[in-house]
Design a protein around this motif. Structure first.
Motif, short mmCIF file in Angstrom:
data_model
loop_
_atom_site.label_atom_id
_atom_site.label_comp_id
_atom_site.label_asym_id
_atom_site.label_seq_id
_atom_site.Cartn_x
_atom_site.Cartn_y
_atom_site.Cartn_z
N CYS A 1 -9.04 4.61 -15.85
CA CYS A 1 -7.26 5.05 -15.52
C CYS A 1 -6.50 5.49 -16.93
O CYS A 1 -5.09 6.26 -16.78
CB CYS A 1 -6.83 5.31 -14.20
SG CYS A 1 -7.64 4.59 -12.64
N ASP B 1 3.74 8.96 -8.89
CA ASP B 1 3.43 7.43 -8.65
C ASP B 1 5.26 7.03 -9.29
O ASP B 1 4.75 5.81 -7.92
CB ASP B 1 2.19 6.54 -9.33
CG ASP B 1 0.72 6.86 -9.35
OD1 ASP B 1 0.90 7.86 -8.33
OD2 ASP B 1 -0.19 6.77 -10.21
N SER C 1 -4.79 2.89 -10.28
CA SER C 1 -4.91 1.89 -8.99
C SER C 1 -6.29 3.00 -8.63
O SER C 1 -6.82 2.44 -7.86
CB SER C 1 -4.16 2.57 -7.26
OG SER C 1 -2.98 1.41 -7.84
N ASP C 2 -6.11 3.73 -8.88
CA ASP C 2 -7.69 4.37 -8.58
C ASP C 2 -9.06 4.41 -9.19
O ASP C 2 -10.01 5.46 -9.10
CB ASP C 2 -7.35 6.63 -8.68
CG ASP C 2 -6.41 7.28 -7.57
OD1 ASP C 2 -6.61 5.73 -7.38
OD2 ASP C 2 -6.15 7.73 -7.68
N ASP D 1 0.94 -1.03 0.20
CA ASP D 1 0.04 0.15 0.45
C ASP D 1 1.36 1.17 0.03
O ASP D 1 1.14 1.26 0.89
CB ASP D 1 -0.93 0.23 1.62
CG ASP D 1 -1.77 1.28 1.29
OD1 ASP D 1 -1.79 1.67 0.30
OD2 ASP D 1 -2.71 0.65 2.11
N SER E 1 1.88 8.84 -1.60
CA SER E 1 1.22 8.69 -3.40
C SER E 1 0.82 9.72 -3.13
O SER E 1 0.72 11.06 -3.66
CB SER E 1 0.54 7.83 -3.70
OG SER E 1 0.66 7.79 -5.23
N ALA E 2 -0.36 10.06 -2.40
CA ALA E 2 -1.76 11.86 -1.79
C ALA E 2 -0.61 12.00 -1.24
O ALA E 2 -1.08 13.19 -2.52
CB ALA E 2 -2.58 10.84 -0.91
N GLN F 1 -1.23 1.32 -5.08
CA GLN F 1 -1.35 -0.32 -4.63
C GLN F 1 0.26 -0.69 -5.20
O GLN F 1 0.20 -0.24 -6.39
CB GLN F 1 -1.94 -0.64 -4.55
CG GLN F 1 -3.33 -0.62 -4.21
CD GLN F 1 -3.66 -0.54 -2.35
OE1 GLN F 1 -2.51 -1.70 -1.71
NE2 GLN F 1 -3.17 0.36 -2.09
N SER G 1 -0.37 4.42 -0.47
CA SER G 1 -1.38 5.29 -1.28
C SER G 1 -1.18 6.21 0.03
O SER G 1 -1.76 7.69 -0.69
CB SER G 1 -2.93 4.99 -0.67
OG SER G 1 -2.79 4.93 0.31
N SER H 1 -1.74 9.13 -7.13
CA SER H 1 -2.77 8.38 -7.32
C SER H 1 -3.01 8.07 -5.45
O SER H 1 -2.58 7.88 -4.65
CB SER H 1 -2.91 6.89 -7.60
OG SER H 1 -2.61 7.35 -9.04
N ARG H 2 -4.72 8.05 -5.55
CA ARG H 2 -4.99 8.03 -4.04
C ARG H 2 -4.96 7.16 -2.75
O ARG H 2 -5.23 7.32 -2.11
CB ARG H 2 -6.43 9.31 -3.75
CG ARG H 2 -6.62 10.83 -3.91
CD ARG H 2 -7.29 11.52 -3.42
NE ARG H 2 -8.79 10.48 -4.81
CZ ARG H 2 -9.34 10.24 -5.28
NH1 ARG H 2 -8.60 11.19 -6.51
NH2 ARG H 2 -9.99 9.25 -6.18
N THR H 3 -5.10 6.27 -3.90
CA THR H 3 -5.45 5.20 -3.72
C THR H 3 -3.57 3.62 -4.18
O THR H 3 -3.94 3.11 -4.68
CB THR H 3 -6.85 4.11 -3.62
OG1 THR H 3 -6.84 3.81 -5.35
CG2 THR H 3 -7.51 4.58 -2.42
#
Length: 232
Positions: A76, A94, A69-70, A5, A10-11, A20, A7, A16-18
């Motif tokens: 995407c 990312d 991921s998002d 993870d 990255s956020a 992976q 996230s 990307s907020r999520t």
């Protein structure tokens, strides 16, 4: 092999907020050199995970970053391709996040390379000047302003297929640009191979596979072993 993870980092960086990733660790005590793997346009699928595992078996702590991921490829892909065309944006953030994660991990020597296939190969080429120690570009599209994009790049090893109708002459153009810039490199075009020749099975939506074969997008068991040997 574990899912990672990314996230939070990255956020915070605007990616990307999520975010992976899929991490494959070599056998042994380490530490190991690291590799960020960037997937094809079809996403971080089983084929890309096998590539990740293969690099780990060769002695590299390998993190495959999921640029979708998002929301998956449908949501995407367009934004990711726009990022690729502009050379900036979320996808590059990312990739940088994955690089930083590897470099800070105690299992990593601190040396980190980047490898990509198809779309990922184009990303790897553009990321070669972004604090990586080596870049492996596999049938990646060349940027429009090639020498400008490659200025200050790390050493590059690249594999292209002579029967790849989507990238005619790309290997020769890349070879010339890297030579002109004085960047250490090893570029090879395999005469019998097409696009995606290092995959061990056909990928992509089944209805498109006949067209992909006509365009030379298919595995090449004769050329792939040497391609992998040059990378490893």
């Amino acid at each position: 092999m574990v899912h990672i993870d990314l996230s939070a980092d990255s956020a915070a960086a605007g990616g990307s907020r999520t975010l992976q990733g899929y991490l494959a660790e070599p056998d042994g005590e380490g530490p190991f050199p690291g590799v960020v793997l960037i997937h094809e346009a079809f996403g971080l699928d089983d084929m890309m995970r096998r590539h990740t595992d293969r690099l780990a078996s060769a002695g590299y702590l390998t993190l495959a970053v999921d640029l979708y991921s998002d929301g998956g490829a449908r949501r995407c892909l367009v934004a990711t391709m726009r990022s690729l065309m502009s050379g900036t944006g979320r996808a590059f953030t990312d990739v940088s996040t994955a690089r930083s994660w590897l470099r800070s991990d105690v299992r990593c020597t601190g040396k980190v390379g980047v490898i990509g296939f198809c779309m990922g190969g184009a990303f790897a080429l553009l990321a070669a000047h972004d604090d990586f120690d080596a870049a492996s570009v596999n049938y990646g599209q060349l940027p429009r302003h090639l020498e400008q994009a490659l200025a200050g790049a790390c050493p590059v090893v690249a594999n292209y297929g002579g029967k790849d109708r989507t990238l005619r002459g790309a290997a020769a153009k890349l070879e010339a640009a890297l030579t002109n810039l004085g960047i250490e490199h090893d570029v090879k075009e395999f005469p019998t191979a097409g696009h995606a020749f290092m995959n061990d099975v056909p990928v992509g939506p089944r209805p498109l596979r006949p067209l992909m074969r006509v365009m030379g997008i298919k595995p090449d068991p004769a050329a792939a072993p040497e391609g992998w040997q040059r990378i490893e």
